[in-house]
Design an enzyme around this catalytic site. Structure first.
Site, PDB file in Angstrom:
ATOM      1  N   LYS A  35       0.847  -1.199   0.000  1.00  0.00           N
ATOM      2  CA  LYS A  35       0.000   0.000   0.000  1.00  0.00           C
ATOM      3  C   LYS A  35       0.879   1.245   0.000  1.00  0.00           C
ATOM      4  O   LYS A  35       2.086   1.162   0.254  1.00  0.00           O
ATOM      5  CB  LYS A  35      -0.922  -0.017   1.217  1.00  0.00           C
ATOM      6  CG  LYS A  35      -0.177   0.001   2.542  1.00  0.00           C
ATOM      7  CD  LYS A  35      -1.126  -0.247   3.709  1.00  0.00           C
ATOM      8  CE  LYS A  35      -0.385  -0.229   5.021  1.00  0.00           C
ATOM      9  NZ  LYS A  35      -1.229  -0.711   6.128  1.00  0.00           N
ATOM     10  N   ARG A 130     -10.986   0.235  14.411  1.00  0.00           N
ATOM     11  CA  ARG A 130     -10.995   0.938  13.131  1.00  0.00           C
ATOM     12  C   ARG A 130     -11.976   0.205  12.207  1.00  0.00           C
ATOM     13  O   ARG A 130     -13.074   0.685  11.970  1.00  0.00           O
ATOM     14  CB  ARG A 130      -9.596   0.974  12.496  1.00  0.00           C
ATOM     15  CG  ARG A 130      -8.587   1.798  13.280  1.00  0.00           C
ATOM     16  CD  ARG A 130      -7.318   2.059  12.489  1.00  0.00           C
ATOM     17  NE  ARG A 130      -6.811   0.837  11.840  1.00  0.00           N
ATOM     18  CZ  ARG A 130      -5.601   0.737  11.286  1.00  0.00           C
ATOM     19  NH1 ARG A 130      -4.770   1.774  11.307  1.00  0.00           N
ATOM     20  NH2 ARG A 130      -5.216  -0.383  10.715  1.00  0.00           N
ATOM     21  N   TYR A 261      16.876  29.800   8.307  1.00  0.00           N
ATOM     22  CA  TYR A 261      15.700  30.586   8.703  1.00  0.00           C
ATOM     23  C   TYR A 261      15.555  30.616  10.216  1.00  0.00           C
ATOM     24  O   TYR A 261      15.752  29.608  10.892  1.00  0.00           O
ATOM     25  CB  TYR A 261      14.440  29.982   8.095  1.00  0.00           C
ATOM     26  CG  TYR A 261      14.318  30.222   6.610  1.00  0.00           C
ATOM     27  CD1 TYR A 261      14.150  31.522   6.111  1.00  0.00           C
ATOM     28  CD2 TYR A 261      14.364  29.164   5.709  1.00  0.00           C
ATOM     29  CE1 TYR A 261      14.034  31.749   4.748  1.00  0.00           C
ATOM     30  CE2 TYR A 261      14.248  29.383   4.347  1.00  0.00           C
ATOM     31  CZ  TYR A 261      14.087  30.679   3.869  1.00  0.00           C
ATOM     32  OH  TYR A 261      13.967  30.899   2.528  1.00  0.00           O
ATOM     33  N   MET A 309      13.193  24.434   2.462  1.00  0.00           N
ATOM     34  CA  MET A 309      12.439  23.698   1.452  1.00  0.00           C
ATOM     35  C   MET A 309      13.355  22.849   0.568  1.00  0.00           C
ATOM     36  O   MET A 309      13.041  21.692   0.246  1.00  0.00           O
ATOM     37  CB  MET A 309      11.643  24.676   0.568  1.00  0.00           C
ATOM     38  CG  MET A 309      10.810  23.973  -0.489  1.00  0.00           C
ATOM     39  SD  MET A 309      10.023  25.105  -1.639  1.00  0.00           S
ATOM     40  CE  MET A 309       8.673  25.733  -0.675  1.00  0.00           C
TER      41      MET A 309
HETATM   42  C1  LIG Z   1      -0.487  -1.798   6.646  1.00  0.00           C
HETATM   43  C2  LIG Z   1      -1.056  -3.070   7.118  1.00  0.00           C
HETATM   44  C3  LIG Z   1      -0.225  -4.144   7.426  1.00  0.00           C
HETATM   45  C4  LIG Z   1       1.281  -4.038   7.412  1.00  0.00           C
HETATM   46  O1  LIG Z   1       1.708  -3.448   8.603  1.00  0.00           O
HETATM   47  P1  LIG Z   1       3.270  -3.280   8.935  1.00  0.00           P
HETATM   48  O2  LIG Z   1       3.271  -2.769  10.311  1.00  0.00           O
HETATM   49  O3  LIG Z   1       3.784  -2.285   7.958  1.00  0.00           O
HETATM   50  O4  LIG Z   1       3.850  -4.623   8.762  1.00  0.00           O
HETATM   51  C5  LIG Z   1      -0.811  -5.338   7.796  1.00  0.00           C
HETATM   52  N1  LIG Z   1      -2.147  -5.464   7.871  1.00  0.00           N
HETATM   53  C6  LIG Z   1      -2.988  -4.441   7.586  1.00  0.00           C
HETATM   54  C7  LIG Z   1      -4.455  -4.647   7.701  1.00  0.00           C
HETATM   55  C8  LIG Z   1      -2.473  -3.213   7.211  1.00  0.00           C
HETATM   56  O5  LIG Z   1      -3.294  -2.209   6.942  1.00  0.00           O
END
Ligand SMILES: *Cc1c(COP(=O)(O)O)cnc(C)c1O
Length: 377
Positions: A35, A130, A261, A309
């Site tokens: 992801k 969640r 800055y 930046m």
């Molecule tokens: C992002 C995610 C993972 C992976 O988590 P990590 O801590 O990066 O290994 C696993 N399961 C779900 C449902 C996730 O959203």
């Protein structure tokens, strides 16, 4: 000449880290979690290193499309399932597996016309609050799904809130196990922290029955999920991303001279600093304070003053030979050769900690403007 900043994605490190996940959870199949554009590494760039996984887990339909476009024919799992009914058409077209976490998603499935029944994972909210069905309503959701001709297989899934910390996974695991005891289907519970901390001998997930699939995210990219309790070296993980640039100027400061800055840093004595072509518009955290670690020509030193930046300043005291063009490693692996020890590494976790965040956020925030490429080493 373009600005000298670049990101390197280390294919061999990705494959090594996946092998670490397999070794930690033997017997389980392995989702590489890609992801957020493979945690900022780029799905296409990371693919070569991650294709040894058994499946790819992600949550954006467009990213699923990209994984299929790379030629991946194995499982692809949508971790949040579909967002609206017509997503199910994409699911059918791309042959995706999808998470079902709420009653509406079951309604949509029930109304979906499909030739090929689908593979779903029914998610339990075992305490994180969640996504998912609470333990008390999980079985009813399973029964409903099981009655649908649109559904071929139902896996069982939950996600831990504290696999990396002192609260641990016990209460959530107990809730999950109690509510799924006599349900058939493949199980998947572990993220990186649970793989590393709880799958090992004596752990709550040790043994063959805990997980049919594990979900390796952050560990695949070489960052320790429980830093600073353990670092990447402890878990034998290798950084999959290097962010590096070069010095584009140096300055000799006198006592009382300020830098950057806000003039937040004032030299207490004469010192030499370098100006590196990297700033917050590249994804380097602006809130990284004075003193955040950095490598110059492979030598550890620290930032000076505020991050701008497009630039940041570094202390050159430990690197007297540094000059314009010297390599600056913001995180990852220095290109500077160092005979026996191999090239020096600056862990993204250390930089993240200095900036009061986590490695996940830094890698995901790598900016579009930074040219990135996959390298085999
Ligand atoms: C992002 C995610 C993972 C992976 O988590 P990590 O801590 O990066 O290994 C696993 N399961 C779900 C449902 C996730 O959203």
């Amino acid at each position: 000449m373009p600005r000298p900043i670049e990101a390197l994605i280390h294919t061999a490190a990705l494959a090594h880290n996946l092998a670490r996940a397999r070794a930690a959870a033997p017997g389980a199949r392995l989702w590489a979690v890609v992801k957020a554009n493979a945690y900022g590494h780029g799905i296409e760039r990371a693919y070569e290193g991650l294709r040894g996984a058994d499946g790819f887990a992600l949550l954006d339909l467009a990213e699923a499309e990209r994984v299929r476009a790379l030629g991946w024919r194995g499982p692809v799992l949508l971790l949040e399932g579909v967002f609206e009914p017509r997503d199910l058409e994409t699911v059918s077209r791309l042959d995706l597996w999808h998470t079902v976490h709420c009653a509406e998603q079951i309604d949509w499935l029930a109304a979906h016309k499909t030739a090929a029944p689908q593979h779903v994972f029914l998610k339990m909210n075992s305490g994180m609050n969640r996504l998912g069905f609470r333990p008390a309503s999980y079985r009813a959701a399973w029964v409903r799904l099981n009655a649908l001709p649109q559904v071929a297989e139902i896996g069982l899934m939950t996600h831990f809130s504290d696999a990396d910390g002192v609260h641990g996974i016990e209460a959530q695991l107990q809730a999950f196990r109690a509510a799924t005891r006599d349900l058939p289907g493949e199980r998947t519970v572990a993220n990186s922290a649970a793989i590393l901390r709880h799958h090992g001998a004596g752990g709550l997930l040790a043994g063959p029955d805990a997980d049919d699939w594990v979900r390796a995210g952050i560990m695949s990219y070489g960052s320790a999920p429980d830093f600073p309790e353990h670092d990447a070296a402890h878990w034998q993980l290798m950084p999959a991303m290097t962010l590096r640039t070069r010095l584009i100027a140096t300055q000799q400061l006198g006592r009382g001279d300020s830098v950057g800055y806000g003039s937040t840093f004032v030299a207490g004595q004469p010192m030499r600093i370098g100006i590196a072509a990297c700033g917050y518009a590249d994804g380097y955290p602006r809130h990284a304070p004075h003193g955040t670690p950095v490598l110059v020509d492979g030598v550890r030193t620290a930032t000076v003053g505020r991050v701008s930046m497009d630039m940041l300043a570094v202390d050159l005291a430990p690197v007297p030979g540094a000059r314009i063009g010297s390599e600056v490693t913001l995180w990852g692996r220095s290109g500077a050769p160092q005979a026996a020890a191999g090239s020096p590494i600056l862990s993204i976790d250390e930089v993240a900690r200095s900036a009061a965040t986590i490695g996940y956020e830094l890698m995901c925030a790598l900016a579009q403007r930074v040219p990135a490429r996959a390298v085999s080493q």
